[in-house]
Design an enzyme around this catalytic site. Sequence first.
Site, PDB file in Angstrom:
ATOM      1  N   LYS A 100       0.863  -1.185   0.000  1.00  0.00           N
ATOM      2  CA  LYS A 100       0.000   0.000   0.000  1.00  0.00           C
ATOM      3  C   LYS A 100       0.900   1.235   0.000  1.00  0.00           C
ATOM      4  O   LYS A 100       1.816   1.355   0.827  1.00  0.00           O
ATOM      5  CB  LYS A 100      -0.863  -0.030   1.262  1.00  0.00           C
ATOM      6  CG  LYS A 100      -2.185   0.687   1.147  1.00  0.00           C
ATOM      7  CD  LYS A 100      -3.009   0.389   2.402  1.00  0.00           C
ATOM      8  CE  LYS A 100      -4.369   0.994   2.365  1.00  0.00           C
ATOM      9  NZ  LYS A 100      -5.064   0.825   3.651  1.00  0.00           N
TER      10      LYS A 100
HETATM   11  O1  G3P Z   1      -8.124   1.547   4.954  1.00  0.00           O
HETATM   12  C1  G3P Z   1      -8.208   2.842   5.367  1.00  0.00           C
HETATM   13  C2  G3P Z   1      -9.558   3.478   5.353  1.00  0.00           C
HETATM   14  O2  G3P Z   1     -10.561   2.554   5.183  1.00  0.00           O
HETATM   15  C3  G3P Z   1      -9.715   4.417   6.497  1.00  0.00           C
HETATM   16  O3  G3P Z   1     -10.969   4.428   7.070  1.00  0.00           O
HETATM   17  O4  G3P Z   1     -12.543   4.970   8.883  1.00  0.00           O
HETATM   18  O5  G3P Z   1     -10.143   5.661   9.098  1.00  0.00           O
HETATM   19  O6  G3P Z   1     -11.652   6.803   7.468  1.00  0.00           O
HETATM   20  P1  G3P Z   1     -11.345   5.529   8.181  1.00  0.00           P
END
Ligand code: G3P
Length: 220
Positions: free
Chosen positions: A84
């Site tokens: 990633k």
């Molecule tokens: O994989 C990263 C992404 O899904 C982040 O999610 O909930 O931290 O905005 P969030």
Amino acid sequence: MEFFLDTADVDEIREIAAWGILDGVTTNPSLIKKSGRDFKTVVSEIAAICPGPISAEVTAMDTEGMISQGLALKDDLPGNVIIKVPCTPEGLAATKFLTSKGIDTNVTLVFSASQALMAAKAGATYVSPFIGRIDDTGADGMQLIAEIMQTWACYPEITTKVLAASIRHPTHVLSCMQLGAHTVTMPAKIFRQLMTHPLTDRGLDGFLKDWAEVEAAGNA
Ligand code: G3P
């Protein structure tokens, strides 16, 4: 259509993997911090539970650093781990290099269709638009998925999969799929929400009570 888990919690991953429909897992530095565990140990455990792609994120900011971290992760971790990379110019160059070496990548922190297009041009395996974080600003994250899918439709040669991330609720998942996103990554809580309905529980309860009476009557 692919369903990924967005977590570094191996217990949650085991639970959902047992359902038989888990296609992959995404992690990021914040999720690794939340797990409180060693990065490579936890990613190796995840890779053993789920055979699909497991995203492990680089943390260098320069292209050379991203490439060397990416190559080291590929050397040290199981074969289903993919790299990633952040959606920056340096990340784009690292993606191009890793792709040229046959290494799968996931370009993350994508907030515009133009960023997604650049990542596709660099050969990314996945591109990760962050829906919920766009919604958090008052804009419409789903509009970004629509724009990306509209752009992809003009260029059938694009093989990069659109991996909708930062999912906050089950409707996000359904809307992404209705727009044709290839993959959605979500917390375990949303997997559970997608699969449960109070009427299913109530109906099952009724069937089991009635069946107990059938058994008690000696008619089973
Ligand atoms: O994989 C990263 C992404 O899904 C982040 O999610 O909930 O931290 O905005 P969030």
